[in-house]
Design a protein around this motif. Structure first.
Motif, PDB file in Angstrom:
ATOM      1  N   LEU A 117       0.811  -1.211   0.077  1.00 36.62           N
ATOM      2  CA  LEU A 117      -0.152  -0.121  -0.157  1.00 36.62           C
ATOM      3  C   LEU A 117       0.957   1.293  -0.036  1.00 36.62           C
ATOM      4  O   LEU A 117       0.454   2.469  -0.648  1.00 36.62           O
ATOM      5  CB  LEU A 117      -0.870   0.057   1.147  1.00 36.62           C
ATOM      6  N   HIS A 118       2.100   1.163   0.941  1.00 38.86           N
ATOM      7  CA  HIS A 118       2.708   2.381   0.905  1.00 38.86           C
ATOM      8  C   HIS A 118       3.390   2.525  -0.555  1.00 38.86           C
ATOM      9  O   HIS A 118       3.696   3.768  -1.046  1.00 38.86           O
ATOM     10  CB  HIS A 118       4.051   2.080   1.844  1.00 38.86           C
ATOM     11  N   ASP A 119       3.869   1.525  -0.948  1.00 34.81           N
ATOM     12  CA  ASP A 119       4.815   1.631  -2.329  1.00 34.81           C
ATOM     13  C   ASP A 119       3.739   2.176  -3.634  1.00 34.81           C
ATOM     14  O   ASP A 119       4.258   2.772  -4.436  1.00 34.81           O
ATOM     15  CB  ASP A 119       5.487   0.220  -2.713  1.00 34.81           C
ATOM     16  N   ARG A 120       2.511   1.869  -3.375  1.00 38.61           N
ATOM     17  CA  ARG A 120       1.555   2.123  -4.486  1.00 38.61           C
ATOM     18  C   ARG A 120       1.366   3.711  -4.626  1.00 38.61           C
ATOM     19  O   ARG A 120       0.799   4.095  -5.691  1.00 38.61           O
ATOM     20  CB  ARG A 120       0.457   1.276  -4.315  1.00 38.61           C
ATOM     21  N   HIS A 121       1.566   4.187  -3.580  1.00 40.44           N
ATOM     22  CA  HIS A 121       0.913   5.678  -3.347  1.00 40.44           C
ATOM     23  C   HIS A 121       2.237   6.586  -3.183  1.00 40.44           C
ATOM     24  O   HIS A 121       2.058   7.973  -3.338  1.00 40.44           O
ATOM     25  CB  HIS A 121      -0.012   5.831  -2.172  1.00 40.44           C
ATOM     26  N   ALA A 122       3.344   6.112  -2.733  1.00 38.97           N
ATOM     27  CA  ALA A 122       4.691   6.743  -2.346  1.00 38.97           C
ATOM     28  C   ALA A 122       5.454   7.043  -3.777  1.00 38.97           C
ATOM     29  O   ALA A 122       5.508   6.172  -4.391  1.00 38.97           O
ATOM     30  CB  ALA A 122       5.422   6.207  -1.268  1.00 38.97           C
ATOM     31  N   GLU A 123       6.319   8.151  -3.700  1.00 38.17           N
ATOM     32  CA  GLU A 123       7.246   8.510  -4.911  1.00 38.17           C
ATOM     33  C   GLU A 123       8.496   7.246  -4.727  1.00 38.17           C
ATOM     34  O   GLU A 123       8.771   7.068  -5.917  1.00 38.17           O
ATOM     35  CB  GLU A 123       7.682   9.666  -4.856  1.00 38.17           C
ATOM     36  N   LEU A 124       8.612   7.068  -3.626  1.00 40.10           N
ATOM     37  CA  LEU A 124       9.861   6.250  -3.250  1.00 40.10           C
ATOM     38  C   LEU A 124       9.461   5.033  -2.421  1.00 40.10           C
ATOM     39  O   LEU A 124       8.692   5.089  -1.378  1.00 40.10           O
ATOM     40  CB  LEU A 124      11.043   7.066  -2.440  1.00 40.10           C
ATOM     41  N   GLY A 125       9.768   3.597  -2.965  1.00 36.88           N
ATOM     42  CA  GLY A 125       9.585   2.409  -2.230  1.00 36.88           C
ATOM     43  C   GLY A 125       9.999   2.527  -0.729  1.00 36.88           C
ATOM     44  O   GLY A 125      10.888   3.385  -0.406  1.00 36.88           O
ATOM     45  N   PHE A 126       9.227   1.694   0.045  1.00 35.18           N
ATOM     46  CA  PHE A 126       9.474   1.749   1.546  1.00 35.18           C
ATOM     47  C   PHE A 126      10.949   1.298   1.874  1.00 35.18           C
ATOM     48  O   PHE A 126      11.467   2.050   2.575  1.00 35.18           O
ATOM     49  CB  PHE A 126       8.367   0.551   2.363  1.00 35.18           C
ATOM     50  N   ASP A 127      11.499   0.212   1.173  1.00 32.07           N
ATOM     51  CA  ASP A 127      12.779  -0.316   1.433  1.00 32.07           C
ATOM     52  C   ASP A 127      13.782   0.737   1.150  1.00 32.07           C
ATOM     53  O   ASP A 127      14.946   0.998   1.523  1.00 32.07           O
ATOM     54  CB  ASP A 127      12.868  -1.483   0.594  1.00 32.07           C
ATOM     55  N   ALA A 128      13.282   1.418  -0.265  1.00 33.52           N
ATOM     56  CA  ALA A 128      14.468   2.289  -0.852  1.00 33.52           C
ATOM     57  C   ALA A 128      14.496   3.733   0.207  1.00 33.52           C
ATOM     58  O   ALA A 128      15.467   4.222   0.301  1.00 33.52           O
ATOM     59  CB  ALA A 128      13.922   2.753  -2.107  1.00 33.52           C
ATOM     60  N   GLN A 129      13.259   3.971   0.569  1.00 37.77           N
ATOM     61  CA  GLN A 129      13.179   5.083   1.441  1.00 37.77           C
ATOM     62  C   GLN A 129      13.978   4.986   2.682  1.00 37.77           C
ATOM     63  O   GLN A 129      14.605   5.829   3.160  1.00 37.77           O
ATOM     64  CB  GLN A 129      11.713   5.730   1.677  1.00 37.77           C
ATOM     65  N   ASN A 130      13.798   3.790   3.296  1.00 37.76           N
ATOM     66  CA  ASN A 130      14.596   3.532   4.502  1.00 37.76           C
ATOM     67  C   ASN A 130      16.156   3.453   4.328  1.00 37.76           C
ATOM     68  O   ASN A 130      16.799   4.034   5.210  1.00 37.76           O
ATOM     69  CB  ASN A 130      14.081   2.000   4.928  1.00 37.76           C
ATOM     70  N   SER A 131      16.588   2.798   2.992  1.00 34.85           N
ATOM     71  CA  SER A 131      17.862   2.880   2.670  1.00 34.85           C
ATOM     72  C   SER A 131      18.328   4.234   2.648  1.00 34.85           C
ATOM     73  O   SER A 131      19.599   4.706   3.205  1.00 34.85           O
ATOM     74  CB  SER A 131      18.291   2.022   1.492  1.00 34.85           C
ATOM     75  N   HIS A 132      17.626   5.186   2.111  1.00 34.66           N
ATOM     76  CA  HIS A 132      18.208   6.664   1.906  1.00 34.66           C
ATOM     77  C   HIS A 132      18.154   7.120   3.051  1.00 34.66           C
ATOM     78  O   HIS A 132      19.017   7.842   3.732  1.00 34.66           O
ATOM     79  CB  HIS A 132      16.996   7.249   0.950  1.00 34.66           C
ATOM     80  N   GLU A 133      17.143   7.170   4.158  1.00 29.65           N
ATOM     81  CA  GLU A 133      17.216   7.573   5.298  1.00 29.65           C
ATOM     82  C   GLU A 133      18.265   7.208   6.220  1.00 29.65           C
ATOM     83  O   GLU A 133      19.011   7.913   7.079  1.00 29.65           O
ATOM     84  CB  GLU A 133      15.882   7.493   6.171  1.00 29.65           C
ATOM     85  N   MET A 134      18.419   5.993   6.327  1.00 32.69           N
ATOM     86  CA  MET A 134      19.666   5.475   7.107  1.00 32.69           C
ATOM     87  C   MET A 134      20.893   6.058   6.375  1.00 32.69           C
ATOM     88  O   MET A 134      21.884   6.162   7.151  1.00 32.69           O
ATOM     89  CB  MET A 134      19.700   4.013   6.804  1.00 32.69           C
TER      90      MET A 134
END
Length: 369
Positions: A117-134
């Motif tokens: 659900l997150h990935d369907r509506h977000a510009e960046l996928g959940f895992d990718a966003q987590n990696s970026h934030e880390m």
């Protein structure tokens, strides 16, 4: 617990300043120990009460928040929405889904559905966003601490923080050991200091003392003082061994009070000695007691911080072990307010007209800042 000694008031004279300070420190240590013990008794009871009264409200509020995400997702799949409305709904859905994944007590079997659900509506996928934030956090910690964290990946912010703390602790211990060896090899000649230099040195010493407020430091000091190589005879060696066994047991249980009592015990403070003690001797005792008091105060502060962090509290009053029922009552009130707010918003999302009004209100609030 060991009885703390005080110097009795002489019949014919007042106590000297060092004697008064010694007695004051004894009283403060006794009060701090009592407070720390009260915290240790109160925390398990608070945890049980929080689980019984607050956790169900939090879980219900989390469920309503997830219901909002699913309702918005259902509306997003229908036609008739303006571009701005659809974009705002997509942002809200991705934020609510991320909240569910990171903050809610979500069963493992549910996570793939909320990641989708997150990935369907977000510009960046959940895992990718987590990696970026880390990666951003890693670079920030490297800039602040001077550490080189390399290419190691971390799943959560907590994992990264734990790694940084461990690295900082290791490097601090290595620097202390290197400084100790250098001082032993070539002790620096004494230098005359100006008043400003003395003030800075005193401030640095105070900061260094605060940095040593930990179980490990107390234990290390005990271990050094009680080392069998320092024994004068067989009886002294046996005494040191027995004391060290008590220190090991206290350290294994993280019993700060027991370790501090042992420190007092090996100083061999007694009433007869204290009555005859010079100001220089009392100043030494007072330095030991002051450090122990600061260690106790730091441990009490840690209990308070851990309580707030573990239970995600926003205290409205000073924390005290005898007033924790009021803290639970405040948390219940806060989560009831959150439930009311979430229920009201979810009620608006039932109809298209209500959803449009709600989105319009959010846009207006965003414009106001």
């Amino acid at each position: 617990m060991s009885r703390l000694l005080t110097i009795p008031q002489p019949a014919s004279a007042a106590l000297r300043p060092a004697q008064r300070k010694f007695n004051q420190l004894q009283e403060k240590i006794a009060a701090a120990r009592k407070l720390l013990q009260a915290w240790d008794v109160a925390l398990p009871a608070f945890t049980r009460l929080h689980q019984e009264r607050v956790r169900p409200l939090r879980l219900e509020a989390e469920r309503l928040r997830r219901d909002m995400a699913e309702q918005l997702d259902a509306w997003c799949q229908e036609k008739g929405w303006a571009q701005g409305e659809r974009a705002l709904m997509a942002t809200l859905i991705s934020e609510l889904a991320r909240e569910a994944l990171e903050q809610h007590e979500l069963p493992a079997a549910e996570r793939p559905r909320w990641e989708e659900l997150h990935d369907r509506h977000a510009e960046l996928g959940f895992d990718a966003q987590n990696s970026h934030e880390m990666e951003v956090l890693k670079r920030m910690f490297e800039a602040q601490t001077g550490l080189d964290l390399g290419d190691e990946a971390f799943d959560t912010e907590a994992d990264l923080l734990a790694h940084v703390r461990e690295r900082l602790q290791t490097e601090s211990e290595q620097r202390e050991e290197q400084a100790r060896r250098q001082a032993e090899a070539s002790p620096p000649p004494p230098k005359r200091q100006s008043a400003a230099q003395k003030k800075r040195a005193a401030e640095a010493a105070a900061v260094a003392a605060q940095a040593k407020q930990s179980l490990r430091e107390v234990f290390r000091k005990l271990a050094s003082s009680l080392h069998p190589d320092r024994a004068t005879d067989a009886a002294d060696a046996a005494r040191r061994t027995a004391l060290m066994q008590r220190a090991n047991a206290a350290y294994a249980k993280e019993d700060l009070l027991a370790l501090l009592n042992l420190q007092l015990e090996i100083e061999q403070i007694d009433a007869a000695h204290l009555r005859q003690a010079s100001d220089a001797q009392l100043q030494h005792f007072n330095a030991v007691l002051q450090e122990q008091l600061e260690e106790l105060q730091a441990e009490i502060a840690m209990r308070e911080r851990r309580l707030v962090a573990d239970h995600e509290l926003s205290p409205r009053r000073a924390l005290h072990p005898e007033r924790l029922a009021a803290v639970v009552a405040d948390a219940v009130a806060d989560w009831n307010a959150e439930l009311f707010h979430a229920g009201r918003e979810l009620g608006l999302l039932v109809t298209r007209e209500g959803t449009k009004r709600w989105l319009k209100k959010l846009k207006a609030e965003a414009r106001l800042g």
